[in-house]
Scaffold this active site. Structure first.
Site, PDB file in Angstrom:
ATOM      1  N   SER A  13      -4.725  -5.093  15.541  1.00  0.00           N
ATOM      2  CA  SER A  13      -5.602  -3.972  15.868  1.00  0.00           C
ATOM      3  C   SER A  13      -6.045  -3.151  14.666  1.00  0.00           C
ATOM      4  O   SER A  13      -7.106  -2.544  14.691  1.00  0.00           O
ATOM      5  CB  SER A  13      -4.927  -3.055  16.877  1.00  0.00           C
ATOM      6  OG  SER A  13      -3.716  -2.565  16.356  1.00  0.00           O
ATOM      7  N   HIS A  73      -6.678  -7.451  21.689  1.00  0.00           N
ATOM      8  CA  HIS A  73      -7.961  -7.320  20.986  1.00  0.00           C
ATOM      9  C   HIS A  73      -8.749  -8.627  20.943  1.00  0.00           C
ATOM     10  O   HIS A  73      -9.850  -8.668  20.405  1.00  0.00           O
ATOM     11  CB  HIS A  73      -7.740  -6.796  19.565  1.00  0.00           C
ATOM     12  CG  HIS A  73      -7.273  -5.375  19.549  1.00  0.00           C
ATOM     13  ND1 HIS A  73      -8.122  -4.301  19.519  1.00  0.00           N
ATOM     14  CD2 HIS A  73      -6.023  -4.866  19.621  1.00  0.00           C
ATOM     15  CE1 HIS A  73      -7.424  -3.176  19.550  1.00  0.00           C
ATOM     16  NE2 HIS A  73      -6.143  -3.491  19.607  1.00  0.00           N
ATOM     17  N   LYS A  85      -9.925  -2.507  26.469  1.00  0.00           N
ATOM     18  CA  LYS A  85     -10.778  -2.874  25.331  1.00  0.00           C
ATOM     19  C   LYS A  85     -12.004  -3.634  25.879  1.00  0.00           C
ATOM     20  O   LYS A  85     -12.869  -2.999  26.464  1.00  0.00           O
ATOM     21  CB  LYS A  85      -9.929  -3.625  24.317  1.00  0.00           C
ATOM     22  CG  LYS A  85      -8.688  -2.747  23.989  1.00  0.00           C
ATOM     23  CD  LYS A  85      -7.781  -3.245  22.975  1.00  0.00           C
ATOM     24  CE  LYS A  85      -6.438  -2.540  22.990  1.00  0.00           C
ATOM     25  NZ  LYS A  85      -6.468  -1.073  22.971  1.00  0.00           N
TER      26      LYS A  85
HETATM   27  C1  LIG Z   1      -1.997  -5.124  20.364  1.00  0.00           C
HETATM   28  C2  LIG Z   1      -1.995  -4.039  21.387  1.00  0.00           C
HETATM   29  N1  LIG Z   1      -1.217  -4.166  22.467  1.00  0.00           N
HETATM   30  C3  LIG Z   1      -1.174  -3.210  23.415  1.00  0.00           C
HETATM   31  C4  LIG Z   1      -1.937  -2.060  23.301  1.00  0.00           C
HETATM   32  C5  LIG Z   1      -1.841  -0.999  24.351  1.00  0.00           C
HETATM   33  O1  LIG Z   1      -2.945  -1.047  25.182  1.00  0.00           O
HETATM   34  P1  LIG Z   1      -3.450   0.219  26.036  1.00  0.00           P
HETATM   35  O2  LIG Z   1      -4.112   1.139  25.070  1.00  0.00           O
HETATM   36  O3  LIG Z   1      -4.379  -0.399  27.010  1.00  0.00           O
HETATM   37  O4  LIG Z   1      -2.260   0.837  26.663  1.00  0.00           O
HETATM   38  C6  LIG Z   1      -2.766  -1.901  22.208  1.00  0.00           C
HETATM   39  C7  LIG Z   1      -3.603  -0.688  22.096  1.00  0.00           C
HETATM   40  O5  LIG Z   1      -4.325  -0.458  21.211  1.00  0.00           O
HETATM   41  C8  LIG Z   1      -2.801  -2.900  21.215  1.00  0.00           C
HETATM   42  O6  LIG Z   1      -3.558  -2.771  20.130  1.00  0.00           O
END
Ligand SMILES: Cc1ncc(COP(=O)(O)O)c(C=O)c1O
Length: 411
Positions: free
Chosen positions: A186, A214, A245
């Site tokens: 990310s 992502h 996302k």
């Molecule tokens: C790799 C990854 N996993 C999980 C999440 C968590 O997702 P959410 O923001 O939908 O809770 C993110 C959030 O940016 C992320 O980058």
């Protein structure tokens, strides 16, 4: 008695120091949102180039209509957990759609992506197991790993050789081994070599979980993510994904072919002890998934837009942390320079993410741009033009005699 906030003394001091020179980068408010790529920020019409709205789906009329209908039919919230009164027919339908989309036997929906990682990791691993996680993992992976009670081993970012060394050392230790990686990371926007990790998990009898947060809707022929793009989708034991996302909503999911996967519904506490997703979120994701399946054009536009921004920023001399992807992370030498550049961009009507330590790998200071399929050619032109102005500004501020726009990699 000491102040319970004393432990944050350094962080608060650093934050206060930043605020002496400009706006708070962690308290940006979108006063009005006009479209997936435009909002009013500080009273100014601003182009959004720092969201995770990769497919630009948030204002899609069919998704909006589906969400509004769901509120009218099922109300604003479920007011209960999945194991009590919080499972509606739509949650079940979405799980069937997700399982089919991911070509898995089953899928489970969680209220957020963060919680999907918590629920999957806590449910899958316990104190007798070993979890091997990439060093650049998202906080939800670190938190889930800690909460699981498993022995946690970090391996060097995207480094199968380092993972193999650690797997070899672990032989005979613990019961199960779970390797955890992300499809696209990310912060820096780099991709995991998923096929190499699949080979290692086979060789050492480990399980592999890929968080496609992502990469879902972004990579792979049908948008399933990085594992699909590398031709190893069927070899991954567990998937995590998020709705926040590409799917333009809120929520997350886990998916798997494991015949006992469904037992996590009554074994994983982060799944059991929280209210289920709102009907509107579930309904909009159902609609989005169908669109992604049937129409690859948004994905194609996303990559075309990413290439355009990547090329223009590279030409302007910015150092970009990873090969081209919809996350374009521009490396700057220190927090002050990054903050200055971020503020100048915002003043000029372009919002990107400011990402600084401790939230970044290797103490990187970044302007993190994320590209959307919904960015128009004009918007891309404006984003790049404003970056160009900032580049000139930074050069003017750089010390003589040889001004450098960016520093070398710090790692
Ligand atoms: C790799 C990854 N996993 C999980 C999440 C968590 O997702 P959410 O923001 O939908 O809770 C993110 C959030 O940016 C992320 O980058």
């Amino acid at each position: 008695m000491s102040d319970i906030f004393d432990k944050y003394g350094d962080v608060i001091a650093r934050h206060d120091q930043l605020l002496e020179t400009g706006p708070d980068p962690f308290a940006v408010c979108l006063e009005e949102v006009y479209s997936p790529t435009e909002a009013k920020v500080n009273g100014r019409h601003t182009i959004l180039a720092g969201t995770n709205n990769y497919l630009g789906i948030t204002f899609d009329p069919d998704c909006v209509e589906a969400a509004a209908n769901a509120i009218r039919r099922h109300g604003t919230g479920t007011t209960g957990s999945r194991i009590a009164n919080g499972t509606y027919t739509e949650h079940r339908r979405l799980e069937l759609e997700l399982a089919s989309f991911m070509a898995c036997r089953s899928a489970m929906v969680f209220p957020t992506g963060y919680q999907a990682n918590l629920g999957m990791l806590v449910g899958l691993a316990g104190p007798r197991d070993v979890m091997l996680i990439d060093a650049d993992s998202h906080s939800s992976i670190y938190d889930g790993a800690r909460l699981s009670g498993a022995t946690v081993v970090r391996f060097r970012h995207n480094d199968p050789a380092d993972l193999e060394r650690r797997l070899r050392r672990l032989e005979g230790e613990g019961e199960c081994r779970l390797i955890v990686v992300e499809g696209i990371y990310s912060m820096l926007g780099d991709r995991a070599p998923v096929a190499d990790f699949v080979e290692l998990k086979r060789k050492y009898g480990a399980y592999l979980l890929v968080d496609e947060a992502h990469s879902l809707g972004v990579l792979g022929e049908t948008g399933r993510g990085a594992a699909e793009a590398e031709g190893v989708a069927d070899e991954v034991d567990f998937y995590v994904g998020t709705f926040s996302k590409s799917l333009g909503s809120v929520g997350g999911f886990g998916a798997s072919n494991h015949p006992k996967f469904e037992s996590l519904r009554y074994c994983s506490r982060p799944y059991m002890y929280t209210a289920s997703s709102a009907p509107s979120n579930v309904a909009s994701v159902l609609t989005t998934l169908r669109q992604i399946r049937e129409d690859p054009s948004r994905r194609q536009r996303l990559w075309r837009n990413a290439q355009a921004i990547y090329d223009r920023l590279s030409e302007q001399g910015f150092e970009i942390c990873a090969p081209m992807s919809p996350i374009i992370a521009v490396r700057l030498p220190d927090v002050e320079t990054a903050y200055y550049a971020w503020s100048r961009l915002l003043e000029a009507g372009v919002y990107v993410n400011l990402a600084v330590p401790p939230g970044t790998p290797h103490g990187e200071c970044l302007l993190r741009c994320s590209v959307s399929a919904a960015h128009s050619d004009d918007q891309i032109g404006e984003i790049c033009q404003r970056f160009g102005l900032v580049a000139r500004d930074l050069q003017a501020k750089a010390p003589a005699p040889e001004p450098r726009l960016v520093a070398q990699a710090s790692d």
